[in-house]
Design a protein around this motif. Structure first.
Motif, PDB file in Angstrom:
ATOM      1  N   GLY A 293       2.296  15.115 -31.987  1.00  0.00           N
ATOM      2  CA  GLY A 293       2.137  14.926 -30.551  1.00  0.00           C
ATOM      3  C   GLY A 293       0.865  14.188 -30.182  1.00  0.00           C
ATOM      4  O   GLY A 293       0.879  13.286 -29.335  1.00  0.00           O
ATOM      5  N   SER A 294      -0.257  14.539 -30.798  1.00  0.00           N
ATOM      6  CA  SER A 294      -1.528  13.868 -30.503  1.00  0.00           C
ATOM      7  C   SER A 294      -1.481  12.409 -30.919  1.00  0.00           C
ATOM      8  O   SER A 294      -1.969  11.529 -30.199  1.00  0.00           O
ATOM      9  CB  SER A 294      -2.678  14.585 -31.220  1.00  0.00           C
ATOM     10  OG  SER A 294      -2.778  15.918 -30.796  1.00  0.00           O
ATOM     11  N   ALA A 295      -0.901  12.147 -32.094  1.00  0.00           N
ATOM     12  CA  ALA A 295      -0.814  10.765 -32.572  1.00  0.00           C
ATOM     13  C   ALA A 295      -0.013   9.913 -31.596  1.00  0.00           C
ATOM     14  O   ALA A 295      -0.393   8.771 -31.288  1.00  0.00           O
ATOM     15  CB  ALA A 295      -0.164  10.738 -33.957  1.00  0.00           C
ATOM     16  N   ARG A 296       1.095  10.444 -31.082  1.00  0.00           N
ATOM     17  CA  ARG A 296       1.904   9.675 -30.122  1.00  0.00           C
ATOM     18  C   ARG A 296       1.160   9.471 -28.812  1.00  0.00           C
ATOM     19  O   ARG A 296       1.229   8.391 -28.209  1.00  0.00           O
ATOM     20  CB  ARG A 296       3.244  10.383 -29.896  1.00  0.00           C
ATOM     21  CG  ARG A 296       4.215  10.215 -31.064  1.00  0.00           C
ATOM     22  CD  ARG A 296       5.579  10.792 -30.777  1.00  0.00           C
ATOM     23  NE  ARG A 296       5.551  12.249 -30.728  1.00  0.00           N
ATOM     24  CZ  ARG A 296       5.589  13.039 -31.792  1.00  0.00           C
ATOM     25  NH1 ARG A 296       5.639  12.504 -33.014  1.00  0.00           N
ATOM     26  NH2 ARG A 296       5.578  14.345 -31.671  1.00  0.00           N
ATOM     27  N   TYR A 297       0.425  10.480 -28.356  1.00  0.00           N
ATOM     28  CA  TYR A 297      -0.358  10.334 -27.132  1.00  0.00           C
ATOM     29  C   TYR A 297      -1.397   9.221 -27.292  1.00  0.00           C
ATOM     30  O   TYR A 297      -1.564   8.371 -26.406  1.00  0.00           O
ATOM     31  CB  TYR A 297      -1.058  11.651 -26.797  1.00  0.00           C
ATOM     32  CG  TYR A 297      -1.926  11.571 -25.551  1.00  0.00           C
ATOM     33  CD1 TYR A 297      -1.411  11.903 -24.309  1.00  0.00           C
ATOM     34  CD2 TYR A 297      -3.257  11.155 -25.630  1.00  0.00           C
ATOM     35  CE1 TYR A 297      -2.197  11.823 -23.163  1.00  0.00           C
ATOM     36  CE2 TYR A 297      -4.057  11.075 -24.501  1.00  0.00           C
ATOM     37  CZ  TYR A 297      -3.515  11.409 -23.271  1.00  0.00           C
ATOM     38  OH  TYR A 297      -4.297  11.317 -22.146  1.00  0.00           O
ATOM     39  N   LEU A 298      -2.103   9.216 -28.409  1.00  0.00           N
ATOM     40  CA  LEU A 298      -3.142   8.212 -28.636  1.00  0.00           C
ATOM     41  C   LEU A 298      -2.549   6.808 -28.729  1.00  0.00           C
ATOM     42  O   LEU A 298      -3.089   5.854 -28.159  1.00  0.00           O
ATOM     43  CB  LEU A 298      -3.920   8.547 -29.909  1.00  0.00           C
ATOM     44  CG  LEU A 298      -4.707   9.867 -29.895  1.00  0.00           C
ATOM     45  CD1 LEU A 298      -5.275  10.161 -31.268  1.00  0.00           C
ATOM     46  CD2 LEU A 298      -5.820   9.824 -28.846  1.00  0.00           C
TER      47      LEU A 298
END
Length: 495
Positions: A293-298
Motif C-alpha cells: 500500500g505505501s509503495a503504491r501511494y508513493l
C-alpha cells in the motif's frame, strides 16, 4: 534432492530399509546405516525382495558415525521420526555434528519429526494423510510430557507395542541444527512450505551446510524465518487483508475513536511521505513492504520509483497483483527477501522507508548497518516501529515477546544511539516524533474490528485458534501501551 544435484545419500535411520530401497529406485547412490544389526539384516532382505537391490549396509552409532561409516555424502536423510530416540541433548548435538562432518561442503541434511508442539500444547490428533496410512495399525500416546512421549501401537492381530521417544519441539530442533553449524534450516509441515503450526502431523527440516561467501547472509535468521512462515500462512493473509486495513498493515494516526483502520493507516503513510520532498527522480526502498500500500501511494502521488522488499511470498504476490491492477508494475519492483541482508548495491537508493517491520528482526543492529550501506550519502531514512519504551523493565513485555517469538524489542534510545554511531543525523529535533497513544488507539481498534467481523463470519475464513491468539495478543499491546511500557512513532534521519 534432484533439484540440488544430489547423487550420494547416507540413510542414517535405515530401519527395515524402506527409504533406502526407494532412494535406490530413484537412482541415488545410497549407503544404509542403522544401530541395529537385526534391522539391517531385514533391510538387506527387503532390498533383494523389492527390486533385487543389494544394499550397502553399515551398523553405526550416530554419535560416532565418522568412525563406522566412511566417505562424504551429498545428502544425509534421518527419517521416520528417528531422531527423537535420543534422550540426551549432548547426544543430539554430537549426532548432528557427526552428520554435519559427513556432508560435502554443499551437502544437506533432511530430518523429520512428529509435531510434538501440537501434541504437547493441544493434545494428540492425526490426519493420517501422509504417515501410517492403512487400517492395520492405530497409534496414540500412552504417556506424554515435556520429557517423554510413550507411543502405543495396536496392530490388526491384536498385538501391542510401545515406543519411547523424546518430544522434540520444532524450534528447539532448528536451533540445535544452527548451533552445530548448519547455515540455513527450512522447515516444512507435511511437505508444505506454508502451514499452520497446529496442523501438520510431521515437520521436515532441510538443513544446508554450504557457506556462501557472496550471499551467505541471504539465509533468513531464525527470527525472520518465523515471521516469514507466519505472514505466509493463510490465516495471517486473510486476517490482515480483511481486518487490519487491506493495503496498509501498520499502525495508523487516528483522528477519531471509530475512524476506519484503513483511513488512519493511510494517514500515517501521507504524514511520512510529506516529510521527504520526493520527486520523480527519487528511488525509495520500502523494507517490509507487506501488501504494498505505501509503495503504491508513493508511486501514484509522488511519481517516484519504489523497490519493495518483503519476506512473505504470499503478501508479495498479492502486492504484485494490486500493482498490476493500478498500472504500477513499471514503477514498483517487488522482491522476496530479508532486510537483514538487503539485495541491493551500496549507495544505491535515495530514501529508505519502513513501517512496523524492524521489530521482526532478531538483529536490528544488522538491519541498521544494511540501511547505512545501501542508502546514498545525504539520503533519508524514515521508519516506524512498535518498541519498548526507554527504561521499560524487560520482564513486563514477556507476554508480547512470546506472542511474536522475539527475545527483545527495539527502543527509541536503541535506534537513536545506533543511528548516530552509523553516521546518521536527525532531520528534525531528536529525529523521533513520538505517538504512543496511537499505538493504543490502533491495537484497540483492530481488536474491536476483529470482534465485529467475528460476528459477521470471519471465523469461517480464519481458524478459531488464530483468532483467539490474535485477540489475546492485541490485548497485551493495548495494556502495554496504556502502562507506558510500549511506544511508537516516526523516526526521520539523514545519512
Amino acid at each position: 534432492m534432484r533439484k540440488r544435484g544430489v547423487r550420494s545419500v547416507l540413510d542414517v535411520a535405515t530401519g527395515t530399509g524402506f527409504h533406502s530401497v526407494r532412494l535406490l529406485e530413484a537412482g541415488f547412490e545410497t549407503v544404509s546405516a542403522d544401530g541395529s544389526a537385526d534391522m539391517l539384516a531385514m533391510a538387506f532382505e527387503n532390498g533383494m525382495k523389492h527390486g533385487d537391490h543389494i544394499l550397502r549396509v553399515v551398523q553405526a552409532d550416530w554419535r560416532w558415525l565418522n568412525r563406522d561409516v566412511h566417505g562424504e555424502y551429498d545428502a544425509i536423510v534421518c527419517l521416520g521420526n528417528s531422531f527423537t530416540h535420543l534422550f540426551s541433548e549432548r547426544d543430539r548435538r554430537k549426532a548432528l555434528a557427526e552428520f554435519y562432518a559427513m556432508l560435502k561442503h554443499d551437502g544437506i541434511l533432511i530430518l523429520d519429526q512428529r509435531n510434538y508442539d501440537a501434541m504437547l500444547d493441544r493434545g494428540y490428533s492425526s490426519k493420517h494423510t501422509f504417515y501410517y496410512c492403512g487400517e492395520d495399525v492405530s497409534v496414540e500416546p500412552e504417556f506424554l510430557d515435556e520429557g517423554l512421549c510413550r507411543m502405543r501401537y495396536n496392530f490388526h492381530d491384536n498385538s501391542v507395542y510401545h515406543l519411547n521417544m523424546f518430544p522434540l519441539r520444532k524450534d528447539y530442533t532448528r536451533r540445535l541444527m544452527s548451533e552445530v553449524g548448519f547455515q540455513r534450516v527450512e522447515t516444512y509441515g507435511d511437505f508444505q512450505h506454508t502451514y499452520k503450526d497446529e496442523q501438520p502431523d510431521f515437520f521436515v527440516h532441510v538443513a544446508e551446510k554450504e557457506y556462501r561467501m557472496e550471499d551467505a547472509e541471504d539465509a533468513y535468521s531464525s527470527v525472520v524465518s518465523t515471521a516469514r512462515s507466519y505472514y505466509n500462512s493463510p490465516d495471517a493473509d486473510t486476517f490482515y487483508s480483511a481486518v487490519w486495513g487491506g493495503e496498509d498493515i501498520h499502525i495508523g494516526l487516528y483522528e477519531g475513536d471509530k475512524e476506519p483502520i484503513a483511513d488512519a493507516s493511510r494517514r500515517t503513510v501521507a504524514r511520512m511521505a510529506g516529510k521527504l520532498g520526493l520527486t520523480e527522480e527519487s528511488v525509495v526502498l520500502d523494507l517490509g513492504s507487506g501488501f504494498g500500500g505505501s509503495a503504491r501511494y508513493l508511486a501514484e502521488n509522488h511519481g517516484c520509483r519504489v523497490l519493495a522488499l518483503n519476506l512473505s511470498e504470499v503478501e508479495n504476490q498479492r502486492a504484485r497483483e494490486l500493482n498490476a491492477q493500478r498500472g504500477l508494475t513499471d514503477k514498483i519492483e517487488v522482491t522476496d527477501g530479508s532486510f537483514e541482508s538487503i539485495p541491493y548495491p551500496d549507495d544505491s537508493v535515495d530514501v529508505i522507508w519502513s513501517q512496523d517491520a524492524f521489530l521482526h528482526s532478531g538483529n536490528r543492529l544488522r538491519v541498521l548497518e544494511e540501511v547505512a550501506r545501501v542508502l546514498k550519502k545525504g539520503g533519508q531514512l524514515i521508519f516506524t516501529d512498535p518498541m519498548a519504551a526507554d527504561g521499560c523493565p524487560e520482564e513486563v513485555l514477556q507476554p508480547i515477546l512470546d506472542r511474536i517469538h522475539l527475545d527483545d524489542m527495539g527502543s527509541p534510545d536503541f535506534y537513536g544511539r545506533n543511528l548516530k554511531r552509523l553516521g546518521f543525523t536527525p532531520v528534525e529535533g531528536d529525529g523521533f516524533e513520538e505517538h504512543r497513544d496511537q499505538l493504543v488507539n490502533h491495537y484497540g481498534r483492530v481488536l474491536e474490528e476483529t470482534e465485529r467481523q467475528e460476528g459477521e463470519g470471519l471465523g469461517q475464513r480464519v481458524s478459531s485458534d488464530y483468532l483467539t491468539s490474535m485477540k489475546k495478543g492485541l490485548g497485551h499491546w493495548v495494556d502495554g501501551g496504556r502502562a507506558k511500557h510500549l511506544t511508537w512513532g516516526i523516526f526521520h534521519y539523514r545519512r
